[in-house]
Design a protein around this motif. Structure first.
Motif: not given
Length: 551
Positions: A403-413
C-alpha cells in the motif's frame, strides 16, 4: 543563574525548546511532506497492520475477561498524530485486510486523532486519506497538549470526553520536553542552557563542568554555552514519581547521563490512571541503545530535524515504572538505534494470546524495519546507477508493504532511468490502481511513459482524465507539452495558460508559452525561417562592413 547578562535555565526551558515548540505550528504537515522529519518507520502500512492485529487481540481479550461488551464502542486515542498516515493505514487494514474480526472492530472504533498543533491537525484531516474517515465519523480530530492530557478539544473548541481503552503514540516521547541529568556518585547535575539565543560573542562560564570538553563536547555543538549544575531531583521535578524512578533506574550506575522524558512519563501515568483496568498504552520510538542495568555516561544528544529536537529514548526507564505501578509491560528488542515498541497494560497481566501477537509482530523479525532497510538500499543503489539491483529491492519492499504508493513512484522512476518503459508503466499502473483516494498523480507519470513510447494521443487522454479529478499546474504543463508535440497549438496555449493561472510563479509555464509562440508562428506563418534568414543576412552584412573599415 546567569553568565554575564545572559541567564542560564534548565535545558527544557532554553531557546532551543522555544524554537521547537513554534516549529510544528508554523510548519504544519510540511514538516513531514517536505522531508524535514523522517516518518516512514511508524507510518508505513506494514507497521500499521501489525498494530491492527494487536488491537484486535487486545479487544477480544477485554471481551473474554468481561471488561467490555461485544458491541460497546471502543475509543482509541492517538497522540501526536502529525501527518495522519498511521491512522489512515491502521483503519484501512482493519476495514479491508484483517478479515471479519478487523471489520467488526473498525465498525466499533471511535478513533480520536490528536495533535498539539492546530495547523498540523487541520491540514492532516483535509488530506484524502483522513477526510473520508472524518466525514464518516470513524475519526474524531481533537487538540491535545501532552502536558495537560486530560483536556482535549474539538476543532470547534468543545470539550471532548476521553475514555480510551487503547492509547497509541508513535514518535511522541522523543519530541516532548526532556530534562538531561548526569549522575556523579550520589550527586545529580542538570544541563542548563541559554534562555535566549546566544549573541556573536559568548562569555566564559565558571560553573562546575561548564567547559568540559569545550567545543568538542557534543552538547556545546548543539546548544553552545551551557553548564551542568548541581540539583536536587525533588526540587527540579514535580512530585515523588520522578526522583524515585530515576534513583531506581540508575541505582547500579555510579556515573551516567540520561535524557529524561519527564513530560511523557507524566502523560503515561496520567492516561493509564484514567483507563479502566486492562486498558493498553502502545508506543513506539527510536532507542538510545541503552538497556536495563547499563546506562552509559556518554552524551545522549538529540537529533535536530528542522527546528525539532528529537531525543533517542531511554527504554530502560519504563520497566521499573511498570513495576512501581503494578502494570504489565512488553518491550520489543532494539537493533542498534532502531524503532522499539512497548505495550503497556494497566493493572492486569497481558494474556498469552496478546503476548504471542506482539512477539510475532514486533520481536520475531521486525517486518516494518526490514521494509525500511530495503527502501534505503534501493535508493542508494539507484543513486549509484545500479538500477536493476535497486528494482529488486523495491520489489521486496512492495511485497512487505503493497500500500506504500511512494514505492510505486520510486520504482517506476528507477525503471525509467533504466530505460525499461514497460516495467515503469507497470509500476505506475499498479500504484494508480491502489490510489483510490488520488493522493498521487500517477496519470502524470504514466503520460511520461506514453510520450516516450510515442503514444502522444494516449498520453493526452490520460492527462485530461487526471485533470478532471484534480487540477494541478504541473499536469497542465505536461498536457501543454503533449499538445505542442501533436501540433495542436490552441490546446497547448490553453493548457499553459491554465497552469499559470493556478501557479503564477511557475517559470516553466512561461518558458513553454514563449516556445509555443515561436512554434506556432513558424507553423502558420513561416516567420521563424524568415527571421533566421534576416539574421543571417544581417550578420553577413556586418561582417563585410567590418572587413572594409580601415584598421
Amino acid at each position: 543563574m546567569t553568565t554575564g547578562s545572559h541567564p542560564l535555565v534548565p535545558y527544557d526551558q532554553g531557546f532551543h525548546w522555544k524554537a521547537h515548540a513554534a516549529y510544528f505550528e508554523s510548519r504544519g504537515i510540511e514538516a513531514w511532506t517536505e522531508g524535514d522529519i523522517p516518518h516512514r518507520a511508524t507510518n508505513n502500512y506494514t507497521f500499521a497492520r501489525q498494530h491492527g492485529l494487536l488491537l484486535i487481540e487486545l479487544v477480544q481479550s477485554l471481551m473474554a475477561e468481561g471488561r467490555c461488551g461485544p458491541v460497546e464502542r471502543i475509543q482509541v486515542l492517538e497522540l501526536a498524530g502529525g501527518l495522519g498516515d498511521f491512522a489512515a493505514r491502521l483503519l484501512l487494514a482493519l476495514k479491508d485486510d484483517l478479515g471479519e474480526a478487523g471489520r467488526a472492530l473498525f465498525n466499533r472504533l471511535s478513533y480520536v486523532f490528536t495533535d498539539v498543533s492546530r495547523t498540523s491537525l487541520e491540514q492532516a484531516i483535509r488530506r484524502p486519506a483522513l477526510a473520508g474517515l472524518v466525514a464518516s465519523g470513524h475519526v474524531i480530530p481533537a487538540f491535545l497538549d501532552a502536558r495537560a492530557p486530560t483536556s482535549a478539544r474539538t476543532l470547534e473548541g468543545e470539550a471532548l470526553a476521553l475514555t480510551p481503552r487503547i492509547v497509541v503514540a508513535n514518535y511522541a516521547c522523543c519530541v516532548l520536553p526532556t530534562k538531561v541529568f548526569r549522575k556523579r556518585a550520589e550527586a545529580w547535575l542538570e544541563l542548563h542552557t541559554r534562555e535566549t539565543a546566544a549573541p556573536a560573542e559568548s562569555p566564559s562560564i565558571e560553573e562546575p563542568e561548564a567547559q568540559e570538553g569545550a567545543e568538542t563536547d557534543p552538547w556545546w555543538q548543539l546548544v553552545g554555552e551551557h553548564a551542568w549544575l548541581p540539583v536536587r531531583l525533588e526540587e527540579t521535578l514535580r512530585g515523588p514519581l520522578h526522583p524515585r524512578l530515576l534513583t531506581q533506574v540508575l541505582a547500579h550506575s555510579p556515573e551516567a547521563e540520561v535524557a529524561y522524558p519527564y513530560v511523557f512519563v507524566e502523560l503515561l501515568d496520567t492516561l493509564l490512571e484514567r483507563m479502566p483496568a486492562g486498558g493498553a498504552f502502545l508506543f513506539s520510538d527510536f532507542e538510545d541503545s541503552s538497556y536495563e542495568g547499563r546506562i552509559g555516561s556518554g552524551s545522549r544528544i538529540p537529533i535536530l530535524y528542522g527546528d525539532s529536537l528529537n531525543h533517542p529514548v531511554c527504554f530502560p526507564l519504563f520497566e521499573p515504572l511498570a513495576r512501581m505501578r503494578g502494570d504489565d509491560l512488553l518491550v520489543s528488542p532494539g537493533w542498534h538505534g532502531t524503532t522499539r515498541t512497548a505495550l503497556w497494560r494497566r493493572g492486569a497481566p497481558l494474556p498469552s494470546s496478546v503476548r504471542e501477537v506482539f512477539a510475532r509482530g514486533f520481536c520475531q523479525g521486525h517486518v516494518g524495519q526490514d521494509r525500511l532497510d530495503f527502501e534505503v538500499a534501493a535508493l542508494k543503489l539507484s543513486e549509484a546507477g545500479d538500477y536493476k539491483r535497486a528494482l529488486r529491492f523495491y520489489d521486496r519492499c512492495l511485497a512487505l508493504d503493497p500500500h506504500a504508493l511512494t514505492l510505486y513512484e520510486q520504482a517506476g522512476a528507477t525503471a525509467l532511468a533504466l530505460g525499461d518503459l514497460d516495467l515503469a508503466l507497470r509500476y505506475f499502473s499498479e500504484g494508480a490502481a491502489r490510489d483510490s483516494l488520488r493522493e498521487h498523480d500517477f496519470g502524470l507519470r504514466m503520460s511520461e511513459v506514453y510520450c516516450r513510447q510515442g503514444e502522444l494521443r494516449r498520453a493526452s487522454e490520460l492527462l485530461e482524465t487526471s485533470l478532471q479529478t484534480d487540477e494541478e499546474p504541473m499536469t497542465y504543463l505536461a498536457l501543454g507539452q503533449v499538445y505542442l508535440e501533436l501540433g495542436e497549438y490552441a490546446r497547448a496555449f490553453r493548457a499553459y495558460t491554465r497552469a499559470l493561472e493556478l501557479d503564477p510563479h511557475l517559470e516553466e509555464a512561461r518558458q513553454a508559452l514563449a516556445a509555443l509562440q515561436v512554434a506556432w508562428c513558424e507553423a502558420e506563418l513561416g516567420l521563424r525561417a524568415t527571421a533566421e534568414r534576416w539574421w543571417e543576412d544581417k550578420v553577413r552584412a556586418l561582417t563585410e562592413a567590418t572587413k572594409k573599415e580601415p584598421s
